[in-house]
Design a protein around this motif. Structure first.
Motif, PDB file in Angstrom:
ATOM      1  N   MET A   1       0.856  -1.179   0.000  1.00 31.86           N
ATOM      2  CA  MET A   1       0.000   0.000   0.000  1.00 31.86           C
ATOM      3  C   MET A   1       0.898   1.236   0.000  1.00 31.86           C
ATOM      4  SD  MET A   1      -3.021   1.180   2.630  1.00 31.86           S
ATOM      5  CE  MET A   1      -2.222   1.438   4.183  1.00 31.86           C
ATOM      6  N   ARG A   2       0.560   2.165  -0.871  1.00 34.38           N
ATOM      7  CA  ARG A   2       1.297   3.423  -0.940  1.00 34.38           C
ATOM      8  C   ARG A   2       0.434   4.538  -0.357  1.00 34.38           C
ATOM      9  NH1 ARG A   2       5.934   3.247  -3.394  1.00 34.38           N
ATOM     10  NH2 ARG A   2       6.064   5.429  -3.954  1.00 34.38           N
ATOM     11  N   VAL A   3       1.096   5.469   0.295  1.00 35.27           N
ATOM     12  CA  VAL A   3       0.416   6.631   0.853  1.00 35.27           C
ATOM     13  C   VAL A   3       1.219   7.877   0.509  1.00 35.27           C
ATOM     14  CG1 VAL A   3      -0.703   5.404   2.764  1.00 35.27           C
ATOM     15  CG2 VAL A   3       1.579   6.368   3.100  1.00 35.27           C
ATOM     16  N   GLN A   4       0.556   8.986   0.559  1.00 37.49           N
ATOM     17  CA  GLN A   4       1.206  10.275   0.376  1.00 37.49           C
ATOM     18  C   GLN A   4       1.364  10.895   1.760  1.00 37.49           C
ATOM     19  OE1 GLN A   4      -0.768  13.861  -1.511  1.00 37.49           O
ATOM     20  NE2 GLN A   4       0.115  12.790  -3.259  1.00 37.49           N
ATOM     21  N   VAL A   5       2.559  11.394   2.052  1.00 37.95           N
ATOM     22  CA  VAL A   5       2.813  11.972   3.369  1.00 37.95           C
ATOM     23  C   VAL A   5       3.332  13.399   3.235  1.00 37.95           C
ATOM     24  CG1 VAL A   5       3.252   9.772   4.534  1.00 37.95           C
ATOM     25  CG2 VAL A   5       5.149  10.942   3.440  1.00 37.95           C
ATOM     26  N   LEU A   6       2.933  14.226   4.178  1.00 31.29           N
ATOM     27  CA  LEU A   6       3.475  15.565   4.361  1.00 31.29           C
ATOM     28  C   LEU A   6       4.207  15.497   5.680  1.00 31.29           C
ATOM     29  CD1 LEU A   6       3.655  18.650   3.749  1.00 31.29           C
ATOM     30  CD2 LEU A   6       1.474  18.878   4.949  1.00 31.29           C
ATOM     31  N   TYR A   7       5.510  15.822   5.683  1.00 31.54           N
ATOM     32  CA  TYR A   7       6.314  15.673   6.891  1.00 31.54           C
ATOM     33  C   TYR A   7       7.261  16.851   7.066  1.00 31.54           C
ATOM     34  CZ  TYR A   7       9.894  13.983   3.619  1.00 31.54           C
ATOM     35  OH  TYR A   7      10.791  13.866   2.586  1.00 31.54           O
ATOM     36  N   ASP A   8       7.758  17.004   8.304  1.00 31.46           N
ATOM     37  CA  ASP A   8       8.662  18.108   8.608  1.00 31.46           C
ATOM     38  C   ASP A   8      10.118  17.644   8.577  1.00 31.46           C
ATOM     39  OD1 ASP A   8       9.181  16.832  11.062  1.00 31.46           O
ATOM     40  OD2 ASP A   8       7.945  18.217  12.220  1.00 31.46           O
ATOM     41  N   THR A   9      11.036  18.538   8.883  1.00 31.96           N
ATOM     42  CA  THR A   9      12.466  18.239   8.810  1.00 31.96           C
ATOM     43  C   THR A   9      12.907  17.170   9.804  1.00 31.96           C
ATOM     44  OG1 THR A   9      12.962  20.067  10.316  1.00 31.96           O
ATOM     45  CG2 THR A   9      13.078  20.534   7.953  1.00 31.96           C
ATOM     46  N   GLU A  10      12.103  16.911  10.825  1.00 30.91           N
ATOM     47  CA  GLU A  10      12.438  15.880  11.808  1.00 30.91           C
ATOM     48  C   GLU A  10      11.760  14.546  11.482  1.00 30.91           C
ATOM     49  OE1 GLU A  10      11.670  17.412  15.702  1.00 30.91           O
ATOM     50  OE2 GLU A  10      12.982  19.128  15.391  1.00 30.91           O
ATOM     51  N   GLY A  11      11.026  14.479  10.376  1.00 32.41           N
ATOM     52  CA  GLY A  11      10.368  13.246   9.963  1.00 32.41           C
ATOM     53  C   GLY A  11       8.997  13.033  10.561  1.00 32.41           C
ATOM     54  N   ASN A  12       8.502  14.019  11.307  1.00 32.12           N
ATOM     55  CA  ASN A  12       7.171  13.903  11.899  1.00 32.12           C
ATOM     56  C   ASN A  12       6.103  14.080  10.830  1.00 32.12           C
ATOM     57  OD1 ASN A  12       8.141  13.732  14.653  1.00 32.12           O
ATOM     58  ND2 ASN A  12       8.654  15.889  14.431  1.00 32.12           N
ATOM     59  N   LEU A  13       5.119  13.199  10.834  1.00 32.81           N
ATOM     60  CA  LEU A  13       4.025  13.315   9.879  1.00 32.81           C
ATOM     61  C   LEU A  13       3.117  14.482  10.256  1.00 32.81           C
ATOM     62  CD1 LEU A  13       3.040   9.573   9.377  1.00 32.81           C
ATOM     63  CD2 LEU A  13       4.505  10.989   7.949  1.00 32.81           C
TER      64      LEU A  13
END
Length: 77
Positions: A1-13
């Motif tokens: 399963m693929r998802v689209q993620v928006l994350y910050d510089t620390e890898g937090n979703l």
């Protein structure tokens, strides 16, 4: 399963979206609007493939591996 993620510089979703789009349905795209945010389409790790999107959001984070964003388990603590 693929998802689209928006994350910050620390890898937090920050946001998460399933990428499956049914025929005839409009496609959507997450947008990075702040400095330090990135958007990527990534594969959900096999151990989480049956998880709901909220569970994936709460249990995983983004880590850059071999130059590519990858979902990994959050570190405890």
């Amino acid at each position: 399963m693929r998802v689209q993620v928006l994350y910050d510089t620390e890898g937090n979703l920050i946001a998460l979206s399933g990428t499956a789009v049914e025929e005839g349905q409009p496609a959507h795209q997450l947008l990075a609007t702040d400095v330090g945010q990135e958007v990527a389409e990534v594969e959900v790790p096999p151990g989480y493939a049956g998880s709901t999107l909220p569970d994936i959001f709460n249990q995983l984070r983004v880590e850059i591996q071999a130059g590519q964003p990858t979902l990994v388990a959050r570190k405890p603590g």
